[in-house]
Design an enzyme around this catalytic site. Sequence first.
Site, mmCIF file in Angstrom:
data_model
loop_
_atom_site.group_PDB
_atom_site.id
_atom_site.type_symbol
_atom_site.label_atom_id
_atom_site.label_comp_id
_atom_site.label_asym_id
_atom_site.label_seq_id
_atom_site.Cartn_x
_atom_site.Cartn_y
_atom_site.Cartn_z
ATOM 1 N N CYS A 1 3.758 -23.631 -1.628
ATOM 2 C CA CYS A 1 4.914 -24.418 -1.206
ATOM 3 C C CYS A 1 4.475 -25.820 -0.794
ATOM 4 C CB CYS A 1 5.615 -23.746 -0.030
ATOM 5 S SG CYS A 1 6.366 -22.186 -0.463
ATOM 6 N N CYS B 1 4.824 13.916 -6.589
ATOM 7 C CA CYS B 1 4.108 14.928 -7.347
ATOM 8 C C CYS B 1 2.761 14.358 -7.768
ATOM 9 C CB CYS B 1 4.915 15.318 -8.584
ATOM 10 S SG CYS B 1 4.071 16.516 -9.630
ATOM 11 N N HIS C 1 0.822 -1.205 0.000
ATOM 12 C CA HIS C 1 0.000 0.000 0.000
ATOM 13 C C HIS C 1 0.856 1.255 0.000
ATOM 14 C CE1 HIS C 1 -3.637 -2.338 1.791
ATOM 15 N NE2 HIS C 1 -3.458 -2.556 0.498
ATOM 16 N N CYS D 1 8.570 -39.103 -4.771
ATOM 17 C CA CYS D 1 9.621 -39.642 -3.900
ATOM 18 C C CYS D 1 10.901 -38.821 -3.960
ATOM 19 C CB CYS D 1 9.909 -41.108 -4.215
ATOM 20 S SG CYS D 1 8.552 -42.173 -3.781
ATOM 21 N N CYS E 1 1.101 14.697 -10.267
ATOM 22 C CA CYS E 1 0.852 14.827 -11.709
ATOM 23 C C CYS E 1 0.142 13.633 -12.314
ATOM 24 C CB CYS E 1 2.161 15.109 -12.459
ATOM 25 S SG CYS E 1 3.349 13.771 -12.261
#
Length: 1627
Positions: A1566, A1443, A1435, A1577, A1445
């Site tokens: 994972c 800026c 975030h 195996c 812009c």
Amino acid sequence: MMHSDGDGSTSHAQKQNDDVSQAPPTHSSISATKRSTNITRSSETAEFPSQDFDDKLSSTGSVFRRDDFVGGPVTTATIRFPPKHIANALDEEDKTAKHNYLKSLGRIVFARGPWIESHPLALSYNNPGRNNATKSSDEDEIQCMTQALEDKSSYKTLAFGGLAKNRGGTSTFETVSGMIFPSSSPSALSYLNDSSSRVESCHSINRRISVVAFGGRRISFLSGGGLWSNSITNKNGKDTAQDDFVSIPIAKDGSLTSSYLEVSDWIHDVRLLNAELQQGNNQSAFLLAMGMTNNNCEIFGFYSSTQDEQETLQPTRLQCITCDVRCITYSLSFHGWDSTSVLSSDEQLPSLAVASGTVFSEIVVWDAVVNSQEDENDEESLDTLVKRWLANVTAGANIIIKASRIRRTSLHRLKGHLGSIFSVHFSTCGQYIASTSDDRTVRLFHLQPIDESQTEWKLIWTGWGHTARVFDVSFAYPSHALGEESSHPTLVSAGEDSTARIWSPLQTQEVSHPLRGHDCESVWTVDVCDGIIVTGGNDGCVKLWDLDNRMMEDKDIRTFVVPKDPPIQSTHSEEKITTEATTSKPRKKQKKKQKLSGQLICGMELFKCHRLVVATRAGGLFSLDLKRNTWTHHKCWHDNVISLEDKSKLQIDPTTGTCLSVSPSAAKVIVGTTEGWLVVASLDSSCDVASHAFRCPSYRPVQSISWIDDDNVVVFYARGSVIWFRMEYIPLPLHIMTLGTPGIPLSFAYDYKQSFYIGDSRGNLAYFDIGQSERNEITPTSVLKAHAKEHVTAVTVMKSGIIVSVGNDGCMHQSKVANNGQLQRLVSIPVPATTGLKHIWNDAILGGFYGNDYVVMDNINGYEFVRIPTGGRQKRQDFHIGFSNGCSHAMAICTGQKDGSNIIDFHSSHLFDETSTLPVPRHQRITTTYNIGHSYHAETINDVTWVKKCGVKPAYLLSGSNDCSVKLMEFRNGTFASAKELPPHESCVRGVCTSSHPATNTSLLVTCGGKLTMECYLLDHSSADMDASVTALCSYRTTGSKATIDHRMNAVRSVPLPSNENYHFVVSGDSEGNLHVVMVSELPSDRKTTIGEILKGNGRPVLCLELLTYNWFLLAFVGTTGGDIQLWTFSIAKLIGCSEASEDGHRQLGDVLSSTASCEFKAHQSGVNDLSASIIVGESESVVICSVGDDQTVSTCLIHFAESGPESLSCEGIRLSTTQCASASALKAVELILDDSTFHRVYTSGHDETVTLWKLDFARLSLKYVTSVPIGTEGSCLDCCQYNHPDGTIREVVAVGGLGTELLSFNLTTLLAACALIEANSLLITAGAGFSADSGLQTYEQAPLSYREMCDPSKLVEDPLKFQQFWLAFTRSYLKTKPHSGYELLDQWCQGGKLPNLLRQSDGSTPWWVYTSNVDGHFRNTRLASFRESVCEIHGCALEFKCACGIGFANGEPRLGWQKWNEQVQPTDACRETKLVMTDDAISSSLLLCSHCQLLPMRANVLMFHDTDENILRSISVERDRYQAWEATVEKNIETSGKRFVVLELGCGPTVPAVREESEEVVSDCAKIIQSDKSRCVKSGSVSFIRINPKHAEISLSTSEPTRMISIFSKAEAALKEIDRWIDLLI
Ligand SMILES: [Zn+2]
């Protein structure tokens, strides 16, 4: 108060020696090699880091918590009352009311080993878990009273703070031997006549000290503990200090402080004297006198100073005083120096007298401080020193005072005792000295004048009565004496004969009055405060006794003569007398005639303790009003009797009368006769109601009668029937119950649930289900042989449904109605000090005979109420006892006199003294609670074991002790909740064990010990009531050999026999070196088929053993006194065959057992005290064994097995490793825990009073020291279990038994987390708002409502300044707030290199990353080196501004509605790159503009709602891309290089779930990789997920091994700290 000579220290020596065999060593380790096993040995010396003990328990320093400590000797105990200033603050004018209120505020303070406890006096401390035995007629009032006091807590602390530094040698804890209480009063009365109080002028610290505790050479100062220290009481006096004990630090060398002061000698007594400093000085000071072992005394000055913002005591030693009689003292006591008074600067020191009890039978009296003018000019005099010291304190000058040494001449040498003096005390006035000795006497000395100038101490009284050594004595002032010293002091003494005794030395009656109740031999301490006696002993209990009641007992015996019978009118009597007259043997008959002519009582009953009804066999019916002491003569019970059936007039022969019973409303009585008549007579003398009678013709004679209520009566007939009559117009036999046993019904109980229980004269207990029967003639549903063919004298049903019966066999028997409707035996416990029990009240108050005495005792609390000589149970007596309030009693005993009359002795306790017009004082009712603490083992606990079923709460701790007792303690949420006593052994209990079949809800409990006995019980975990949960199964006793006390089983273990849910295999080892192999069935009906076999070992006494189930074998590891460990193997298949065959009853176990050990090796130089074995998880071929011995070593042994068929198992190789010097003294207990963590734990404990935790390294087969914890007892046995704490964590709890049981626990969950982190090769830290919140920052939930509103880019257009200021406020708070310590810990783990497997790669890349939704930028903190390059802030970060812009564009296109804004914007690359990292200086109140275009306002680099600003998105996505690349590498490493990965999630709640979801996704990915590797195996790596969240730590991912999920319900910072402590210990 004994230090050195108690049974504690002797039992040490005994235990070490008594099992050492004298036989020369014949076996050696070679026997193992003989069986062609290879043994490799290695040895190393334990390495202890040079750090302090892990001893600041439950504070931040330790991983261990102290959960409970039960039992252990109580060395000193007293009761304290509020001090004067609280009393003075009370509004109450009425002195009695004030006194009573103050008394109700009393607290019981005692020391148990190194602990001090303080409990409110009025709270109920009955043994936990059992029903409160006290039932009161005015329960409401007591309810009110206790409710008012309910908010008062109990406090507990270590007296000397446990700040021990040196390992080994002496105990790290010190037993408290005495305490003084400067802030409170020993009496609630003492100040009532004196409202002035000079102590008010004292400054803070003196008032803060509530306890001065001393023991050994240590002294400490504590405040709090609810003891009115540090409290300014408000007007109504209710604000008494409710504060924990706090140790007041004492200054040491330099800037150090300590929680105690260590002095040069053992301290016996202490006095404190407040000293006044000059006005305006806000310091405070006091003098402390310590009396010591070498008949010496030291005076210290203490003043308060502030050190490290803490008020600290500065000690100065002023004077050392020795007596010219140089000797060792066992006791010493001061007189003088009152802690409630203040020494002003112009005053002379008050004098201080010493009485010292020597080891050579004399008491030496001398003055330590003399208040005289003589010493005035002596530079070295104490008075001068004190003045100088005070002046220095006042001036704030550096105090250097060299302590002076002086010698004082003894004044008196008191002779009389014939042994060492164990205690000596002055009376308050100083005119008396009371002392006790090992000569079993209590003696009283009095100061008497010889002439005008001289005085002498004279022995004026010797109290004989104690049957063993007398340890303590206290002067007692009955409460009515209002604190004034009586001219006739009363003494209370306590000693080794397990009694306390009350003495009235100078009164004519020199009675010794034993107070029995302690479960131990040694009662160490006695004190008397305001008429309450408090005693404490080895059983760990503090008991309170009411002195006034005790003394009333002897005084308040009223004797009444039963009025003369009315003139005999019956013809029967005349006939009898005539018959006597015509007999041929006049002499003999003469005697009989005289007896017959005397008054015969047919029944007597005490009604509501104030009215006694007597019926005689001459028809006399009398009632005695015990308030007025007047007899009422009623109409003869047999006169004018009308039949209830036909209204005919009946002739009742009064000489046939057998029994009497008064109806509950006292309106009428029933008299039963041998003819079966039941005569109902009215007791209302005002109206002339005729007597009525009825009978069932076929039932006679009447044995006894009991009313159930005014309308129902139960009649016992001699021939075995019991009839329940409803007393309607014509009495109706409602139920006719016939026993069907040869016995006579004697007692009954009815539980209002249609269950009726009858006990008979042959020991039977019969159960009638009267609700089930259609007919009114009922036979028993079940009959149980309960009391060994002896009379069952009383039966009662407890609320829980347990049937309690007592009998002439002296036992209390418990049974229950099982589900099959049969009575089931639970346990039968002999009641100590009784030979035949007679009565039972309120479930637990028992009455019985002991010799010629009738004794009433409370069996729950072990409190003997009454002991009255009655002539024993053989003598015929009519007597009746009434009870109320639990301990108030009234008792009437009727005995026939030689002259034919009958005398009634009426005994009553104080509360029934209703002759006085005064109401019973309230406070005396409060003291009906008289037991604090568990009545636990009174001697060393030899074995403990946890009894736990998976998924079943609670756990139990089974323990056995040298005192022959076996206890089962219920364990709930970290403490012991209740206790149950199993029947005691005849001799010591040496071993306990348990086992259970996985599928059942029961556990087998086995205890073994002296005389070669073994007892088996079954514990039913499903039973809601603990009392009903244990059923006796069987006993095992060897036949053939003669078992003596010296011949005993030392260890026992059991395992469930696989495939047969009823059987357990139990092995025990004895002092002859034999193994007893027993199969035990859980089925009570199988009791007789229990089979046993003895296997001969190597002849050396067995000290310990362990059983394991290993594939198809049972392995028994046996440790002996020779230091050997033998391995026995048993084939399960053969055993099962045996258990099946045993149902026919005959196949011997011996046929299937091998007769020699499989292998044997030498593990220790001396006896193997304990061993623990475990199969190595995941490796099918080996077992690891840890053992400890007197040689102070821990041996670790790894055995590999080769299985050659189901019937043969051989040891392939043995690796033995010894850790030398693992303890400073003999090690007694060891426990090995192998679980799925990588931390294989070994706990040891021993005589050095510590528990040590080791880490077992399989590869090197060595132990690494992890931590040590001092405990309050010697550690003679220990056991571990794990439980789920309500806070969501798993705790491992270690129970250590010795003199008492200590419970230590730690958070296993954080340990597992630490283990995972230590192993980790890569680490992903995911952090949410909760982690930020720990620094004190707001979370989303807490953010103001405007947050959602301002978290929108379009607000910039509306009001750029407001928008910017809103965000700058956040920035400011993020900058201002210091990141909490958790960040630093993470930094140490990562960049700091603390996690050994988490090392920065050679290319500089990190194996760790942070993924966070927090915008506080705290991971970027410049002090943290770890995360600069490896943080993904999804975030953004509010510390950066960009800026604006890009704010009006989405994907390079202008956004709808942003045209006006975009018109003034020309996004250039330079503007896009502009980044302002905020600092405190950069924040201003004016609008910040882009430094490049100087036109557009800056915006926070934070992703807002509907934010499409490319500048923001880009900077986030750069981080995210790098993170994802890293994460992919991690996954690859798991797959290909077997790396271990940990995801550590910190404070991510479900409200903003982005981070939470990311952690879960990574873990799932994972896990999938690992899963697929597994299917292929391929040995892959692992992933562990640690989720830390105070409320939402649950993990609902379904993954497979070896993924480890660890939920820690805690705030992140606290959890990280705890994990870090483990990491410190483990790396
Ligand atoms: Zn710009």
